[in-house]
Design an enzyme around this catalytic site. Structure first.
Site, PDB file in Angstrom:
ATOM      1  N   HIS A 169      57.802  -5.902  21.048  1.00 47.39           N
ATOM      2  CA  HIS A 169      57.699  -7.364  21.039  1.00 47.39           C
ATOM      3  C   HIS A 169      58.447  -7.920  22.229  1.00 47.39           C
ATOM      4  O   HIS A 169      59.462  -7.366  22.650  1.00 47.39           O
ATOM      5  CB  HIS A 169      58.314  -7.915  19.740  1.00 47.39           C
ATOM      6  CG  HIS A 169      58.039  -9.374  19.522  1.00 47.39           C
ATOM      7  ND1 HIS A 169      56.877  -9.830  18.952  1.00 47.39           N
ATOM      8  CD2 HIS A 169      58.768 -10.469  19.805  1.00 47.39           C
ATOM      9  CE1 HIS A 169      56.907 -11.153  18.903  1.00 47.39           C
ATOM     10  NE2 HIS A 169      58.049 -11.567  19.419  1.00 47.39           N
ATOM     11  N   LYS A 211      59.083 -10.878  11.348  1.00 49.70           N
ATOM     12  CA  LYS A 211      57.679 -10.497  11.556  1.00 49.70           C
ATOM     13  C   LYS A 211      57.557  -9.004  11.860  1.00 49.70           C
ATOM     14  O   LYS A 211      56.614  -8.342  11.454  1.00 49.70           O
ATOM     15  CB  LYS A 211      57.078 -11.328  12.695  1.00 49.70           C
ATOM     16  CG  LYS A 211      56.833 -12.774  12.259  1.00 49.70           C
ATOM     17  CD  LYS A 211      56.380 -13.658  13.385  1.00 49.70           C
ATOM     18  CE  LYS A 211      57.498 -13.950  14.337  1.00 49.70           C
ATOM     19  NZ  LYS A 211      57.395 -15.166  15.118  1.00 49.70           N
ATOM     20  N   ASP A 258      58.437 -17.993   8.164  1.00 46.66           N
ATOM     21  CA  ASP A 258      58.745 -18.116   9.596  1.00 46.66           C
ATOM     22  C   ASP A 258      57.725 -19.022  10.282  1.00 46.66           C
ATOM     23  O   ASP A 258      58.067 -19.824  11.151  1.00 46.66           O
ATOM     24  CB  ASP A 258      58.767 -16.744  10.279  1.00 46.66           C
ATOM     25  CG  ASP A 258      58.854 -16.919  11.788  1.00 46.66           C
ATOM     26  OD1 ASP A 258      59.897 -17.414  12.254  1.00 46.66           O
ATOM     27  OD2 ASP A 258      57.877 -16.631  12.493  1.00 46.66           O
ATOM     28  N   SER A 263      63.538 -14.943  13.270  1.00 47.69           N
ATOM     29  CA  SER A 263      62.102 -15.221  13.377  1.00 47.69           C
ATOM     30  C   SER A 263      61.357 -13.972  13.869  1.00 47.69           C
ATOM     31  O   SER A 263      60.363 -13.535  13.269  1.00 47.69           O
ATOM     32  CB  SER A 263      61.908 -16.399  14.345  1.00 47.69           C
ATOM     33  OG  SER A 263      60.582 -16.499  14.765  1.00 47.69           O
ATOM     34  N   ARG A 307      60.698 -26.067  14.032  1.00 48.97           N
ATOM     35  CA  ARG A 307      61.692 -25.901  15.108  1.00 48.97           C
ATOM     36  C   ARG A 307      61.131 -26.411  16.429  1.00 48.97           C
ATOM     37  O   ARG A 307      61.836 -27.016  17.225  1.00 48.97           O
ATOM     38  CB  ARG A 307      62.077 -24.413  15.243  1.00 48.97           C
ATOM     39  CG  ARG A 307      62.982 -23.931  14.123  1.00 48.97           C
ATOM     40  CD  ARG A 307      63.068 -22.420  14.122  1.00 48.97           C
ATOM     41  NE  ARG A 307      63.567 -21.892  15.366  1.00 48.97           N
ATOM     42  CZ  ARG A 307      63.263 -20.684  15.848  1.00 48.97           C
ATOM     43  NH1 ARG A 307      62.458 -19.876  15.184  1.00 48.97           N
ATOM     44  NH2 ARG A 307      63.755 -20.286  16.991  1.00 48.97           N
TER      45      ARG A 307
HETATM   46  N1  URA Z   1      59.353 -15.819  19.307  1.00 54.88           N
HETATM   47  C1  URA Z   1      59.335 -15.927  17.966  1.00 54.88           C
HETATM   48  O1  URA Z   1      58.509 -15.309  17.306  1.00 54.88           O
HETATM   49  N2  URA Z   1      60.256 -16.696  17.369  1.00 54.88           N
HETATM   50  C2  URA Z   1      61.191 -17.393  18.056  1.00 54.88           C
HETATM   51  O2  URA Z   1      61.992 -18.076  17.451  1.00 54.88           O
HETATM   52  C3  URA Z   1      61.187 -17.278  19.462  1.00 54.88           C
HETATM   53  C4  URA Z   1      60.254 -16.474  20.071  1.00 54.88           C
END
Ligand code: URA
Length: 441
Positions: free
Chosen positions: A82, A187, A161, A183, A168
């Protein structure tokens, strides 16, 4: 327990317990807490922070707010990757085929772009026919077919999230390290992989603007991984300037093809090969080998065409179309709107990633709002990067839109002004930025 007490506790710098955090996550997921209270809580977290235990409790509760992918019937160690986001970040479409060509199963769940950062899903959807909505029940068959899959994050994966991230985004609470860490990691944990390699971008075009914040984010995510039983390695990469020479969906995929066919910039290759070697280290293939050896093995997959072949297999496996030379058929064609030339000679001392990302977005390559339609052909080509020598009259950059040209002249002018501000030329040669700042595991 009530939400007002939780907000006040965090506002006053208190440490929340697991049950309090679970109460919050349940209330967000079941929509029993109003947005104004969620927003106030997020702002309190932004100012007062969360310790490692609170961040982990939030992560686990969010990952359990929806389905957890069970990949246990896919044999082998599944390693996920990621990025915290950037401009010109085309690492995934090159990295996945390299890693998969070693027989390592790759299940990659990616997001769409919002604002100045691009999204991997959008890039793959610039390929004609490529389908990114893959149901978890199809994961195994796709992996058996070509060793990897690229899917969008479904709405039942960490739904808490999804809701929090949208809030946010409109309440100025994105740049909080515990909120970003939880966050991303919620995931990744819900995605079901065994180990995770994270690209923590750092610089003007990233969430983390300086190395200390990037390092702290890395430390948090490694700590969450440890408590959740998933090994995490963080590769800190520079996002002072865009990665590579193309920004925009089709343009970036063209650069991907160039790297996969043995060309492309050393800059992109360096990041891809570092990430690939860190992923392999987490598997039986690379656990006893050093980074240099692994990077050379990965580079060989680019040179001998195996990675490019795998890339084609991935495209076909997900319904995409290929040309006779194995490169993808795109949904549109980038059309050059204008090229800008250097007004003086010297060295490029600035090529600001944020401004390039915003200019690309203005041309239509990104979304200003969640539901905006992307112009797949739009974007920017950079002829010069930081540290390059430039002579007056040489090409600096070109602006592109797709053939349907959905943006008006005003947006093109705005993009042009942004790009002119993004570049600076000086008399002194600055040092070329290092692509890899640090590897932390
Ligand atoms: N990517 C995400 O999935 N969440 C965040 O808060 C920032 C970048």
């Amino acid at each position: 327990m009530n939400m007002l007490e939780l907000i006040e506790k965090k506002r006053d710098g208190g440490v929340l317990g697991k049950e309090e955090i679970e109460f919050f996550v349940k209330g967000v997921t079941e929509k029993t807490i109003p947005d104004y209270q969620i927003s106030a809580f997020l702002m309190a977290v932004l100012f007062k922070g969360m310790d490692d235990q609170e961040t982990t409790d939030l992560t686990i509760a969010m990952s359990e707010s929806g389905k957890i992918c069970d990949l246990s019937d896919i044999p082998g160690i599944k390693v996920d990757k990621h990025s915290t986001g950037g401009v010109g970040d085309k690492v995934t479409p090159i990295l996945l085929p390299i890693v998969a060509s070693f027989g390592i199963p790759c299940v990659k769940l990616s997001g769409r772009g919002l604002g100045f950062t691009g999204g991997t899903i959008d890039k793959f959807e610039s390929i004609d026919g490529f389908c990114t909505s893959v149901d978890p029940s199809e994961f195994k068959s796709k992996i058996e077919k070509c060793g990897m899959l690229l899917g969008g994050q479904t709405s039942d994966l960490a739904p808490c999230d999804k809701y929090l991230y949208a809030l946010r985004d409109v309440t100025g609470t994105v740049p909080s390290i515990p909120l970003i860490a939880s966050s991303i990691m919620s995931k990744k944990i819900a995605g079901g992989s065994d180990a995770i390699v994270l690209d923590i971008t750092c610089g003007s075009g990233a969430f983390m603007k300086d190395p200390d914040s990037a390092r702290e984010l890395a430390r948090r995510m490694i700590s969450i991984g440890k408590l959740a039983g998933k090994p995490v390695t963080c590769v800190m990469t520079s996002m002072e300037q865009p990665l590579g020479i193309m920004v925009g969906n089709i343009l970036e995929m063209q650069e991907v093809v160039s790297v996969l066919t043995g060309n492309g910039s050393d800059e992109v290759k360096k990041v891809v090969l570092t990430m690939a070697s860190e992923m392999l280290k987490m598997t039986p293939v690379g656990k006893d080998l050093d980074s240099e050896t692994l990077m050379a093995m990965c580079e060989e997959k680019l040179k001998n065409g195996e990675a490019f072949e795998k890339f084609g297999e991935l495209i076909l496996s997900q319904g995409g179309m290929l040309q006779s030379d194995g490169s993808p058929v795109f949904v549109d064609r980038p059309c050059e709107v204008m090229t800008v030339y250097a007004e003086c000679s010297g060295y490029i001392s600035k090529c600001d990633a944020l401004m390039v990302g915003e200019a690309s977005c203005l041309l239509g390559a990104g979304r200003m709002e969640k539901d905006d339609v992307i112009d797949m052909g739009a974007g920017i080509r950079l002829y010069k990067k930081i540290g390059d020598k430039v002579s007056r009259g040489e090409e600096l950059f070109s602006l592109y839109t797709g053939t349907k040209n959905p943006v008006g002249d005003d947006r093109i002018d705005e993009a042009l002004f942004k790009m002119q501000d993004a570049y600076e030329i000086s008399d002194q040669a600055p040092a070329k930025p290092k692509e890899i700042l640090e590897v932390i595991s």
